[in-house]
Design a protein around this motif. Structure first.
Motif, mmCIF file in Angstrom:
data_model
loop_
_atom_site.group_PDB
_atom_site.id
_atom_site.type_symbol
_atom_site.label_atom_id
_atom_site.label_comp_id
_atom_site.label_asym_id
_atom_site.label_seq_id
_atom_site.Cartn_x
_atom_site.Cartn_y
_atom_site.Cartn_z
ATOM 1 N N VAL A 225 110.421 31.921 -42.864
ATOM 2 C CA VAL A 225 110.315 33.083 -41.262
ATOM 3 C C VAL A 225 111.589 32.516 -40.098
ATOM 4 C CG1 VAL A 225 108.447 33.630 -39.825
ATOM 5 C CG2 VAL A 225 108.177 32.803 -42.201
ATOM 6 N N ASN A 226 111.731 33.828 -40.243
ATOM 7 C CA ASN A 226 113.562 34.090 -39.059
ATOM 8 C C ASN A 226 114.335 33.047 -39.475
ATOM 9 O OD1 ASN A 226 114.099 34.980 -36.767
ATOM 10 N ND2 ASN A 226 113.332 33.446 -35.807
ATOM 11 N N ASN A 228 117.360 33.222 -40.452
ATOM 12 C CA ASN A 228 118.618 33.767 -39.854
ATOM 13 C C ASN A 228 119.861 32.692 -41.201
ATOM 14 O OD1 ASN A 228 117.902 35.376 -38.176
ATOM 15 N ND2 ASN A 228 117.121 33.692 -36.509
ATOM 16 N N TYR A 251 110.799 40.416 -43.413
ATOM 17 C CA TYR A 251 111.225 39.138 -42.959
ATOM 18 C C TYR A 251 112.059 39.236 -42.298
ATOM 19 C CZ TYR A 251 109.122 35.568 -45.757
ATOM 20 O OH TYR A 251 107.797 34.739 -46.005
ATOM 21 N N THR A 252 112.552 40.728 -41.758
ATOM 22 C CA THR A 252 113.981 41.082 -40.895
ATOM 23 C C THR A 252 114.835 40.325 -41.183
ATOM 24 O OG1 THR A 252 113.244 39.364 -39.234
ATOM 25 C CG2 THR A 252 111.609 41.401 -39.059
ATOM 26 N N GLU A 271 110.657 47.222 -41.486
ATOM 27 C CA GLU A 271 110.486 45.616 -40.746
ATOM 28 C C GLU A 271 109.824 45.091 -39.439
ATOM 29 O OE1 GLU A 271 114.840 44.603 -39.500
ATOM 30 O OE2 GLU A 271 115.207 45.311 -40.980
ATOM 31 N N SER A 278 104.736 37.707 -34.338
ATOM 32 C CA SER A 278 107.025 38.643 -34.555
ATOM 33 C C SER A 278 107.517 36.918 -33.878
ATOM 34 C CB SER A 278 106.498 39.271 -33.427
ATOM 35 O OG SER A 278 105.755 38.262 -31.674
ATOM 36 N N TRP A 279 108.687 37.381 -34.098
ATOM 37 C CA TRP A 279 109.274 37.023 -33.283
ATOM 38 C C TRP A 279 111.171 37.368 -33.396
ATOM 39 C CZ3 TRP A 279 107.740 35.915 -38.720
ATOM 40 C CH2 TRP A 279 108.648 37.321 -39.443
ATOM 41 N N THR A 281 114.553 37.947 -32.731
ATOM 42 C CA THR A 281 115.613 39.098 -34.363
ATOM 43 C C THR A 281 116.847 38.627 -32.866
ATOM 44 O OG1 THR A 281 114.461 40.033 -34.990
ATOM 45 C CG2 THR A 281 116.962 39.840 -35.203
ATOM 46 N N SER A 320 110.365 42.429 -33.787
ATOM 47 C CA SER A 320 111.630 41.634 -33.811
ATOM 48 C C SER A 320 111.955 42.406 -35.692
ATOM 49 C CB SER A 320 110.190 40.965 -35.375
ATOM 50 O OG SER A 320 109.076 40.357 -34.470
ATOM 51 N N ASN A 322 115.268 44.527 -36.540
ATOM 52 C CA ASN A 322 116.843 44.298 -36.230
ATOM 53 C C ASN A 322 117.485 45.989 -35.597
ATOM 54 O OD1 ASN A 322 118.002 42.353 -37.842
ATOM 55 N ND2 ASN A 322 116.555 42.782 -39.894
#
Length: 403
Positions: A225-226, A228, A251-252, A271, A278-279, A281, A320, A322
């Motif tokens: 998760v997040n 990146n 997972y954005t 998204e 939430s997180w 981005t 969250s 993009n």
């Protein structure tokens, strides 16, 4: 083979790092059986059938659990028309290495392995999954057809055990067997699976997949998760009769959607992480839609105890999500969303860049009457359906679906 997309009068500059996919021809023999290809029972976990807003995924982290066997779906209704499929051998073009700020490893070339898991002409009736792929693997599914939906597992899935670096899927046709008369909630709650699920690090690519009549379209995920730690590139795909999200990107993951026809989506792109999570981005991470065709699609929904026909929206968004960049794209919206006009707005901060197509700018074809009822981020809005129909016809001709 380079494909020309006629909506853009000036081609987008794309740096191609490799000229070949390494795709096997129809005379090549399949590789030896891949011992990493497992039964797909572990692809996606069961998803509860509790209340959900149209287009939401109630369980983002269900992967890896063995799903219970659901009640069988009703016998599929006859398709309204034959489903167009690609030629027997898909050229798999569109595997450029660089688009805008997203740099991806090409799908062919030095240091990569190409795996053809089945012979051309094979029809699969169960899910195909590679749980633990090797790094730098390209899975060539061109000429392979699957009818393995309805199911609780995604039809094609890679990286559901241990994600690898720089994974690529090329080709493949998925002909789902969902019943057009069944409701959105029926398939969302019982058969919540995608045409393609891909989990990877660094980069993931999906090219030239044809998918019809499945719950979700393409589902990219990072390995956490997040995390990146990955970007995606999706090109040349053709999706129709998608009962929920044409892309479920909950997972954005940042990336590029380029030159795809998503003809019928109940929701275009999601998204929105599940379970109210939430997180943050990264501000530099974007979702770019370049020469995209996305048409919404009305399906049966239960609203107030009655079954009604309706659709959701082009984007199902969250804090969250993009930052969205739209280039030279055409969208079709039939009616006011079942989730209200607020859900029809383009995501906050959306940038429309039509510098490559000033004579044919990005357009929303709005068929619901009156003015489009939400923010369009400056996209042109027309009510002439032929704008959409002509763009779809050109895409199908350019990609071999029409003569």
């Amino acid at each position: 083979m380079k494909r020309t997309y006629k909506l853009a009068t000036v081609s987008l500059a794309v740096t191609i790092a490799s000229s070949g996919l390494g795709v096997l021809s129809s005379t090549d023999t399949p590789s030896a059986p891949d011992t990493r290809v497992e039964a797909a029972a572990d692809d996606e976990g069961a998803r509860p059938g509790g209340p959900a807003v149209s287009g939401s995924d109630p369980d983002l982290d269900g992967d890896g659990a063995t799903a219970p066997t659901p009640a069988p779906a009703p016998a599929p209704a006859p398709a309204p028309a034959p489903v167009p499929v690609p030629p027997p051998t898909s050229p798999g073009s569109g595997t450029g290495a660089e688009t805008g700020a997203v740099t991806l490893n090409p799908c062919g070339g030095t240091g990569r392995s190409t795996v053809r898991p089945q012979s051309i002409g094979t029809t699969l009736t169960t899910q195909w999954v590679v749980k633990d792929p090797q790094d730098d693997a390209t899975y060539d599914l061109s000429g392979i057809t699957s009818t393995a939906y309805p199911a609780t597992n995604s039809v094609f899935a890679v990286g559901t055990g241990t994600a690898a670096a720089r994974t690529c899927i090329v080709g493949g046709t998925i002909l789902g067997q969902a019943d057009d008369s069944q409701t959105w909630s029926y398939y969302h709650d019982q058969f919540n699976a995608a045409c393609v699920k891909i989990i990877a690090t660094e980069s993931m690519q999906v090219h030239d997949v044809r998918c019809d009549n499945v719950e979700d379209g393409i589902k990219p995920q990072e390995n956490g998760v997040n995390a990146n730690n990955a970007t995606f590139l999706v090109t040349g795909t053709y999706l129709s009769r998608i009962r929920d999200d044409c892309m479920e990107n909950d997972y954005t993951v940042g990336g590029v959607l380029r030159d795809n026809l998503w003809e019928q989506c109940n929701t275009g792109i999601s998204e929105r992480p599940s379970s109210d999570r939430s997180w943050p981005t990264p501000a530099s991470e974007t979702l770019t839609l370049d020469r995209m065709l996305i048409g919404l699609y009305e399906t049966p929904h239960v609203e107030g105890g009655e079954v009604v026909m309706g659709e959701n929206a082009l984007f199902k968004w969250s804090e969250s999500g993009n930052r969205v960049v739209i280039k030279c794209s055409v969208f079709k919206v039939d009616s006011v969303s079942l989730n209200g006009t607020d859900s029809m707005a383009l995501p906050p901060g959306t940038v429309v860049d039509d510098s490559a197509c000033p004579d044919e700018p990005s357009t929303i074809v709005w068929l619901g009457g009156g003015a489009y009822p939400a923010d369009t981020a400056g996209m042109r809005v027309v009510s002439d359906r032929s704008v959409w129909d002509d763009a779809v016809s050109r895409w199908k001709t350019d990609h071999g679906y029409l003569p």
